[in-house]
Design an enzyme around this catalytic site. Structure first.
Site, PDB file in Angstrom:
ATOM      1  N   TYR A 185      13.121   7.056  16.947  1.00 23.38           N
ATOM      2  CA  TYR A 185      11.878   7.457  16.293  1.00 23.38           C
ATOM      3  C   TYR A 185      10.806   6.387  16.537  1.00 23.38           C
ATOM      4  O   TYR A 185      11.020   5.450  17.300  1.00 23.38           O
ATOM      5  CB  TYR A 185      12.131   7.729  14.812  1.00 23.38           C
ATOM      6  CG  TYR A 185      13.072   8.894  14.605  1.00 23.38           C
ATOM      7  CD1 TYR A 185      12.707  10.191  14.970  1.00 23.38           C
ATOM      8  CD2 TYR A 185      14.361   8.710  14.095  1.00 23.38           C
ATOM      9  CE1 TYR A 185      13.574  11.268  14.819  1.00 23.38           C
ATOM     10  CE2 TYR A 185      15.233   9.774  13.935  1.00 23.38           C
ATOM     11  CZ  TYR A 185      14.843  11.054  14.302  1.00 23.38           C
ATOM     12  OH  TYR A 185      15.707  12.120  14.165  1.00 23.38           O
ATOM     13  N   ARG A 233      16.306  -0.496   9.053  1.00 23.51           N
ATOM     14  CA  ARG A 233      17.400   0.169   9.752  1.00 23.51           C
ATOM     15  C   ARG A 233      17.108   0.188  11.252  1.00 23.51           C
ATOM     16  O   ARG A 233      16.014   0.547  11.679  1.00 23.51           O
ATOM     17  CB  ARG A 233      17.583   1.605   9.248  1.00 23.51           C
ATOM     18  CG  ARG A 233      18.915   2.209   9.710  1.00 23.51           C
ATOM     19  CD  ARG A 233      19.121   3.613   9.213  1.00 23.51           C
ATOM     20  NE  ARG A 233      20.550   3.895   9.020  1.00 23.51           N
ATOM     21  CZ  ARG A 233      21.115   5.095   9.171  1.00 23.51           C
ATOM     22  NH1 ARG A 233      20.379   6.137   9.525  1.00 23.51           N
ATOM     23  NH2 ARG A 233      22.393   5.259   8.968  1.00 23.51           N
ATOM     24  N   GLY A 343      27.989   8.825   4.850  1.00 23.28           N
ATOM     25  CA  GLY A 343      27.140   9.986   5.068  1.00 23.28           C
ATOM     26  C   GLY A 343      27.853  11.293   4.816  1.00 23.28           C
ATOM     27  O   GLY A 343      27.859  11.826   3.711  1.00 23.28           O
ATOM     28  N   ARG A 344      28.511  11.814   5.874  1.00 25.64           N
ATOM     29  CA  ARG A 344      29.118  13.149   5.789  1.00 25.64           C
ATOM     30  C   ARG A 344      30.117  13.283   4.648  1.00 25.64           C
ATOM     31  O   ARG A 344      30.198  14.341   4.005  1.00 25.64           O
ATOM     32  CB  ARG A 344      29.793  13.487   7.119  1.00 25.64           C
ATOM     33  CG  ARG A 344      28.821  13.883   8.210  1.00 25.64           C
ATOM     34  CD  ARG A 344      29.515  13.929   9.556  1.00 25.64           C
ATOM     35  NE  ARG A 344      29.702  12.601  10.102  1.00 25.64           N
ATOM     36  CZ  ARG A 344      30.631  12.294  10.997  1.00 25.64           C
ATOM     37  NH1 ARG A 344      31.494  13.202  11.394  1.00 25.64           N
ATOM     38  NH2 ARG A 344      30.717  11.075  11.489  1.00 25.64           N
TER      39      ARG A 344
END
Length: 376
Positions: A185, A233, A343-344
């Site tokens: 990004y 991050r 996360g997941r």
């Protein structure tokens, strides 16, 4: 099915329950919730379902919640009207309720501040007229520019947007902020030579490519109180470029991180796809471990924690068992890193942290991709 022994379960309950500090913030345990884009905020406004989503995980033992990526107040920051924004009266009012719910559950929370840069395509919401912008107007893998190379005025506007978002975060009750500098990004587009071909002060060698990120960190630091944590991050890999690397050696990683630490980063969030992979030849340290060794700052590790397979294979019914955490606990005991982002597994089970902190590994379920399709 879980491969975790009773001894490992008891050890996990003890080690992961230890508090830790990031600047002036005490995190009650070592479990963080990794940022995961959910797209459940119409108009960029987090509603009561989002409040409940985060509040439920805080009440179930997550020590530090890093929110899904939230667009900063720059027209080119995003590409969806369902991703939450961290600007605007209604949007910030929604986020204030999220922070309140997390605190009521005993957790701490930071928003992840995000600008996607050249990942955006022209005409996408929430502001269709805004151009796609980046250091050189290049998308990952593209040979020629398809967007706008940022001018100094553009750079200054984005830096100011991050700083304003951080100031707003502190004002409405958040415990810190995370700057999204990973995964290809905008901030990462400046860091990576593959998307940064500038010949001014923001391009060139690795240190020069850190200037944009360091300016964001410094501007954020100026707008928040001294004890307010600023997390950064970063990653080697990018979306659509999993083999990309910012640093090929520890020396190059040091050159990347030192300007960010000097600008005011309190902790780093080192994003990898598999936390157990060594980052450089000749050492078992992962990216988080090297980051802590080089900077001395607190570090969050992340990457398939508690799972034994890769993300894509889970959708094919492969590699979905609950993996043993013995190696992770060994690394924590060695102080290779300080927090573990999940996360997941937390999408699959909002009470994952509660079960792990109580040693109830037998109650954990394998990851089901259907968890990505709901907000609960």
């Amino acid at each position: 099915m879980t491969a975790t022994s009773p001894d490992t379960a008891a050890r996990a309950a003890e080690i992961l329950s230890r508090p830790t500090a990031i600047n002036g913030l005490t995190v009650p345990n070592r479990i963080a919730m990794a940022p995961m884009t959910r797209m459940f905020s119409p108009g960029g406004v987090p509603g009561e379902d989002v409040v409940a989503y985060y509040g439920r995980r805080a009440a179930a033992g997550v020590g530090l919640i890093v929110t899904e990526g939230t667009y900063v107040g720059h027209p080119s920051a995003g590409q969806s009207d369902s991703v939450p924004r961290f600007h605007g009266e209604e949007q910030l009012a929604g986020w204030a309720k999220v922070a309140e719910a997390v605190h009521a559950g005993g957790g701490t929370i930071v928003p992840q501040l995000w600008h996607i840069g050249m990942v955006r395509s022209q005409g996408e919401p929430p502001f269709p007229e805004a151009p796609a912008v980046g250091p050189s107007g290049l998308r990952i893998g593209a040979a020629e520019p398809t967007g706008k190379a940022m001018t100094q005025q553009d750079i200054d506007a984005v830096v100011a947007a991050f700083a304003q978002a951080a100031a707003d975060a502190e004002r409405i009750g958040f415990d810190g902020v995370e700057i999204h500098g990973a995964h290809g990004y905008l901030v990462d587009q400046f860091l990576w030579a593959g998307t940064n071909r500038r010949t001014d002060a923001y391009g060139g060698d690795l240190v020069a490519r850190t200037r944009f990120a360091a300016e964001i960190v410094a501007a954020v630091r100026e707008r928040v109180s001294a004890a307010f944590p600023v997390i950064f991050r970063f990653s080697q890999w990018k979306m659509d470029a999993y083999d990309a690397r910012l640093a090929e050696t520890p020396e190059e990683l040091d050159a990347l991180l030192a300007p960010l630490a000097a600008a005011g980063v309190d902790a780093f969030h080192a994003s990898t796809r598999r936390y157990w992979r060594p980052e450089f030849d000749g050492s078992d340290l992962n990216l988080a471990g090297w980051t802590k060794k080089l900077t001395g700052k607190p570090v969050i590790t992340v990457g398939s924690v508690g799972l034994d397979g890769e993300f894509g294979k889970a959708f094919q019914g492969q590699g979905s068992a609950v993996a043993d955490l013995g190696d992770l606990l060994d690394r924590l005991e060695r102080e290779e890193f300080d927090l573990v982002a999940v996360g997941r597994a937390l999408l699959q089970d909002p009470e994952w942290a509660k079960k792990v902190l109580a040693g109830r590994f037998d109650e954990l379920a394998a990851f089901d991709p259907a968890a990505l399709k709901t907000l609960s």
